[in-house]
Design an enzyme around this catalytic site. Sequence first.
Site, mmCIF file in Angstrom:
data_model
loop_
_atom_site.group_PDB
_atom_site.id
_atom_site.type_symbol
_atom_site.label_atom_id
_atom_site.label_comp_id
_atom_site.label_asym_id
_atom_site.label_seq_id
_atom_site.Cartn_x
_atom_site.Cartn_y
_atom_site.Cartn_z
ATOM 1 N N LYS A 38 0.801 -1.200 0.000
ATOM 2 C CA LYS A 38 0.000 0.000 0.000
ATOM 3 C C LYS A 38 0.845 1.266 0.000
ATOM 4 C CE LYS A 38 -2.978 -2.397 3.192
ATOM 5 N NZ LYS A 38 -3.455 -2.391 4.589
ATOM 6 N N GLY A 39 2.073 1.142 0.484
ATOM 7 C CA GLY A 39 2.906 2.321 0.743
ATOM 8 C C GLY A 39 3.105 3.261 -0.436
ATOM 9 N N GLU A 94 7.636 2.603 -6.001
ATOM 10 C CA GLU A 94 7.674 2.071 -4.631
ATOM 11 C C GLU A 94 7.916 3.223 -3.651
ATOM 12 O OE1 GLU A 94 7.040 0.083 -2.371
ATOM 13 O OE2 GLU A 94 8.534 -1.499 -2.125
ATOM 14 N N ASP A 95 7.470 3.056 -2.420
ATOM 15 C CA ASP A 95 7.640 4.107 -1.418
ATOM 16 C C ASP A 95 9.087 4.254 -0.957
ATOM 17 O OD1 ASP A 95 7.659 1.654 -0.101
ATOM 18 O OD2 ASP A 95 6.085 2.159 1.330
ATOM 19 N N ASP A 98 14.815 -0.118 1.436
ATOM 20 C CA ASP A 98 15.489 -0.249 2.727
ATOM 21 C C ASP A 98 16.598 -1.288 2.540
ATOM 22 O OD1 ASP A 98 15.714 0.114 5.530
ATOM 23 O OD2 ASP A 98 14.335 -1.514 5.940
ATOM 24 N N LYS A 126 17.111 4.306 1.950
ATOM 25 C CA LYS A 126 17.983 4.297 3.134
ATOM 26 C C LYS A 126 19.233 3.511 2.750
ATOM 27 C CE LYS A 126 14.324 4.002 6.609
ATOM 28 N NZ LYS A 126 13.716 3.060 7.566
ATOM 29 N N PHE A 147 12.976 5.357 11.213
ATOM 30 C CA PHE A 147 11.671 4.855 10.780
ATOM 31 C C PHE A 147 10.758 6.033 10.459
ATOM 32 C CE2 PHE A 147 7.444 3.048 11.043
ATOM 33 C CZ PHE A 147 7.619 1.877 10.325
ATOM 34 N N VAL A 148 10.315 6.107 9.221
ATOM 35 C CA VAL A 148 9.513 7.249 8.791
ATOM 36 C C VAL A 148 8.071 6.832 8.476
ATOM 37 C CG1 VAL A 148 11.433 8.646 7.949
ATOM 38 C CG2 VAL A 148 10.359 6.993 6.406
ATOM 39 N N ASP A 154 3.232 3.773 6.669
ATOM 40 C CA ASP A 154 2.455 3.613 7.902
ATOM 41 C C ASP A 154 3.291 3.191 9.098
ATOM 42 O OD1 ASP A 154 3.005 0.905 7.025
ATOM 43 O OD2 ASP A 154 1.452 0.261 8.425
ATOM 44 N N ARG A 160 -0.696 6.951 7.071
ATOM 45 C CA ARG A 160 -0.495 6.903 5.616
ATOM 46 C C ARG A 160 -1.013 8.170 4.936
ATOM 47 N NH1 ARG A 160 1.030 1.694 4.044
ATOM 48 N NH2 ARG A 160 0.114 -0.039 5.187
#
Length: 171
Positions: A38-39, A94-95, A98, A126, A147-148, A154, A160
């Site tokens: 969902k990101g 993509e959001d 990582d 990141k 962590f964002v 979310d 979100r």
Amino acid sequence: MNILLDAETIQARVKELAAEIEAAYPGTDEIHLVGVLKGGFMFMADLVRAMGPRVTLDFIAVSSYAQSTRSSGEVRLLKDLDTGLEGRRVVIVEDIVDTGLTLTYLQDILRARSPKSLRTACLLSKPSRRTVDVIVEHIGFSIEDKFVVGYGLDFAEKYRNLPYIAVLDGE
Ligand code: 5GP
């Protein structure tokens, strides 16, 4: 919550990314964006509105397995695409990248569907967290290992909807 990237800064960078993607695919070929749920939903919505009429889009949903098995790189496919990718110019949207495991999995399964070309756009990266060497052609912002949340991202399904990206308190 500390704001890391405000809405205006994000919007300006998303417009630049839209131009970058269109420039990478010169000509009249359709550009097919694959949003990762969902990101990636908010990034996708803003990105397509900053692009011209060559855009089509679809969504895929994935979920990483439990943390303990994460190093295996296993990812669960929760929702597949509605249409095939053969011969199309595809961009994964993509959001955040990582460790890189999710994107590596997505790139592998989408490349197997014979697109004419495959690129990846990620709003955030990141770099210090990377465990696999994944290629991301379009990166919005490189950030520290914090962590964002917000702008699609979310914490336990919350935040979100924030139009900005923030670091959760205590991080
Ligand atoms: P990777 O497979 O690259 O380790 O992880 C990618 C996924 O982890 C992202 O699509 C996102 O769902 C989640 N993720 C990684 N870092 C963050 C973060 O800082 N905040 C949130 N909300 N999700 C994150």
